[in-house]
Design an enzyme around this catalytic site. Structure first.
Site, mmCIF file in Angstrom:
data_model
loop_
_atom_site.group_PDB
_atom_site.id
_atom_site.type_symbol
_atom_site.label_atom_id
_atom_site.label_comp_id
_atom_site.label_asym_id
_atom_site.label_seq_id
_atom_site.Cartn_x
_atom_site.Cartn_y
_atom_site.Cartn_z
ATOM 1 N N ASP A 187 5.241 5.215 2.258
ATOM 2 C CA ASP A 187 5.468 6.392 3.107
ATOM 3 C C ASP A 187 6.325 6.022 4.323
ATOM 4 O O ASP A 187 7.226 6.767 4.724
ATOM 5 C CB ASP A 187 4.128 6.968 3.584
ATOM 6 C CG ASP A 187 3.324 7.578 2.445
ATOM 7 O OD1 ASP A 187 3.913 7.860 1.392
ATOM 8 O OD2 ASP A 187 2.108 7.754 2.615
ATOM 9 N N SER A 244 2.189 12.718 -3.260
ATOM 10 C CA SER A 244 2.792 11.388 -3.121
ATOM 11 C C SER A 244 3.924 11.259 -4.130
ATOM 12 O O SER A 244 3.786 11.667 -5.284
ATOM 13 C CB SER A 244 1.749 10.295 -3.388
ATOM 14 O OG SER A 244 0.685 10.399 -2.472
ATOM 15 N N SER A 304 0.831 -1.203 0.000
ATOM 16 C CA SER A 304 0.000 0.000 0.000
ATOM 17 C C SER A 304 0.869 1.258 0.000
ATOM 18 O O SER A 304 2.077 1.204 0.222
ATOM 19 C CB SER A 304 -0.897 0.012 1.234
ATOM 20 O OG SER A 304 -0.116 0.220 2.402
ATOM 21 N N LYS A 305 0.197 2.378 -0.227
ATOM 22 C CA LYS A 305 0.880 3.672 -0.186
ATOM 23 C C LYS A 305 1.503 3.894 1.196
ATOM 24 O O LYS A 305 2.585 4.452 1.313
ATOM 25 C CB LYS A 305 -0.117 4.780 -0.507
ATOM 26 C CG LYS A 305 0.469 6.197 -0.391
ATOM 27 C CD LYS A 305 -0.590 7.243 -0.639
ATOM 28 C CE LYS A 305 -0.048 8.631 -0.401
ATOM 29 N NZ LYS A 305 0.292 8.902 1.016
ATOM 30 N N ARG A 306 0.806 3.419 2.241
ATOM 31 C CA ARG A 306 1.306 3.593 3.607
ATOM 32 C C ARG A 306 2.663 2.909 3.791
ATOM 33 O O ARG A 306 3.539 3.420 4.481
ATOM 34 C CB ARG A 306 0.279 3.016 4.596
ATOM 35 C CG ARG A 306 0.505 3.464 6.038
ATOM 36 C CD ARG A 306 -0.598 2.992 6.966
ATOM 37 N NE ARG A 306 -1.857 3.654 6.690
ATOM 38 C CZ ARG A 306 -2.917 3.054 6.128
ATOM 39 N NH1 ARG A 306 -2.851 1.785 5.783
ATOM 40 N NH2 ARG A 306 -4.026 3.702 5.897
#
Length: 504
Positions: A267, A287, A262-264
């Protein structure tokens, strides 16, 4: 393959394109090109509530940047358009009605409140609510209402949906190109909504109709669509159409190996999960993207190809053309593929080293311009050639070689303490005299002169070479010190040594 291969990538414009989506597009592209087929882009925007402005352009730009452009799609019209579902919505109602007429579908008038009450009642009894053969004759739909009553309620403007009538007591044999034979008991399938009274189809109906009308031969999509395979095959059967071949790609997993990437995760661990930078129009949150982070598109594509596929050999570096020739759905894995950010950097470093100095230095020039450095492309190319092998990204060239463009303003404290002694200033002044006496200031001549002087004076090489490097670079780093000197030039070399003498 005798038939004309046609595959499609069908994303929803609800945000940026995840690298999982790029991987799906890539495998479709490779399969199409391997079989001299057509790669279609279809924008599935029937859910207008989730539509995000700019997302469609982002998808198209991403595919082009990756070097996997679509053959047919929005802006590249073929014979099967339009390629946005929102522009095709007029056609879907006829197909929904055809299913009603063949008794493969029915009108359902149940309100959200009624269904919630049914669900709550069953949950209180420890059961799961599912709308299908076991309860549809007790619910509010055209299977239990007369034709006159159904028409009366439609004419009165009541909200309704059209549901698929899934079969009872049948074992479905589904074939997947990656997973083989899949057996599904039709009794566990719910009667999915296909069409709503607002005139819009759900994904399931629009998807099947579009794939049929666009003559798609192979549906290569993510594993998350596997639960929908039974319904889709049943819809093809209900329409009396030949179904395409299906292949469901494995998930891309988090670096730890569990759960979908995921994007998380990006990050948290500091790597992009999108091909291009994305600015969310809702909250202006930015992002990161592979392009803006300095990755070569070839490196990203090579990395993505190995997430779930392997060539069956030890080869890891593939050009796009080599991937096309080697790609085979039979070598796609069923198990999820763990994403490795460090492996991605490994691919990037390889492609940077393989790229010509001219290509790399042209990109380096853009960075130098941003930093306000005024220099020539020829000089930047010379510097690139000296330091490129230590770089992973073009941006690393500045960290590795900023001293080629600006003289050091400070000196590494540890190196100065170790290498600059009481007599070092006098020695460096004598090195300046040696340099001043050199007519042809090239690397070999400079090296011969300085090393010859060191030898003839019976000095230790470290006693001279370390402070010389410290003077030119400001630290104990960089390529051959004589190459540094001849690149920055005779006057600059002398000036830097004199500055070091005065400072240290």
């Amino acid at each position: 393959m005798s038939q004309n291969v046609r595959v499609r990538f069908a994303p929803s414009p609800t945000g940026p394109l995840h690298i999982g989506g790029v991987r799906t597009a890539l495998f479709n592209y490779l399969f199409a090109k391997k079989h001299n087929g057509t790669f279609v882009l279809r924008i599935e925007d029937t859910d207008q509530n989730r539509y995000v402005p700019g997302a469609e352009d982002y998808i198209k730009e991403s595919l082009d940047w990756c070097g996997i452009p679509y053959d047919e799609g929005p802006g590249r019209e073929g014979d099967f358009g339009p390629y946005r579902q929102s522009e095709r919505k007029e056609m879907y109602s006829a197909f929904a009605k055809a299913l009603l007429e063949s008794e493969n579908a029915y009108y359902a008038f149940d309100t959200a409140e009624q269904l919630t009450a049914q669900r709550s009642q069953l949950e209180a009894e420890g059961k799961t609510f599912i709308y299908n053969w076991h309860n549809r004759m007790q619910l509010d739909n055209s299977l239990v209402l007369s034709e006159e009553e159904v028409q009366k309620r439609i004419d009165a403007g009541e909200d309704y949906v059209i549901r698929f009538k899934s079969p009872q007591d049948e074992i479905l044999h589904l074939q997947d190109e990656i997973r083989g034979d899949i057996r599904i008991d039709s009794n566990v399938l719910d009667d999915k909504v296909l069409f709503k009274s607002d005139g819009m189809p759900t994904y399931h109906l629009a998807n099947i109709v579009d794939d049929h009308l666009m003559e798609i031969t192979h549906v290569i999509r993510g594993e998350e669509w596997l639960p929908s395979l039974a319904l889709h095959i049943l819809l093809y059967r209900a329409f009396g159409w030949d179904a395409p071949k299906f292949a469901h790609l494995p998930l891309i997993l988090k670096p730890v190996g569990k759960g979908k990437l995921s994007k998380r995760d990006g990050d948290k661990l500091g790597f992009p999960v999108f091909p291009l930078q994305w600015e969310d129009p809702k909250n202006n949150e930015i992002s990161s993207g592979y392009r803006e982070d300095g990755y070569f598109p070839e490196a990203m594509v090579n990395m993505l190809a190995f997430l779930g596929w392997n060539p069956g050999t030890e080869q890891e570096i593939f050009s796009l053309e080599e991937l096309i020739q080697a790609f085979d759905l039979a070598r796609v894995n069923k198990a999820g593929a763990k994403f490795d950010p460090e492996k991605t950097k490994w691919f990037q470093q390889h492609y940077l080293q393989e790229a010509s100095n001219e290509i790399v230095s042209a990109r380096f020039m853009e960075l130098l311009t941003e930093k306000g450095v005024d220099t020539s492309l020829a000089y930047a190319t010379t510097v690139t050639e000296l330091i490129k092998e230590r770089a992973v990204f073009v941006s690393d060239l500045w960290n590795l070689g900023s001293y080629f463009f600006t003289a050091p303003t400070s000196y590494d404290e540890k190196a100065a303490k170790k290498g600059w002694k009481e007599d070092t200033g006098d020695l460096m002044q004598k090195v300046v005299t040696v340099i001043e006496g050199i007519a042809a200031f090239d690397t070999q001549t400079l090296q011969d002169a300085v090393k010859g002087w060191i030898t003839s004076n019976e000095l230790g090489f470290g006693k001279v070479m370390q402070p010389l490097r410290l003077s030119l670079v400001g630290a104990m780093q960089g390529p051959d010190v004589f190459a540094i000197a001849t690149t920055i030039g005779k006057e600059e070399t002398i000036a830097r040594i004199q500055k070091a003498i005065a400072t240290l």
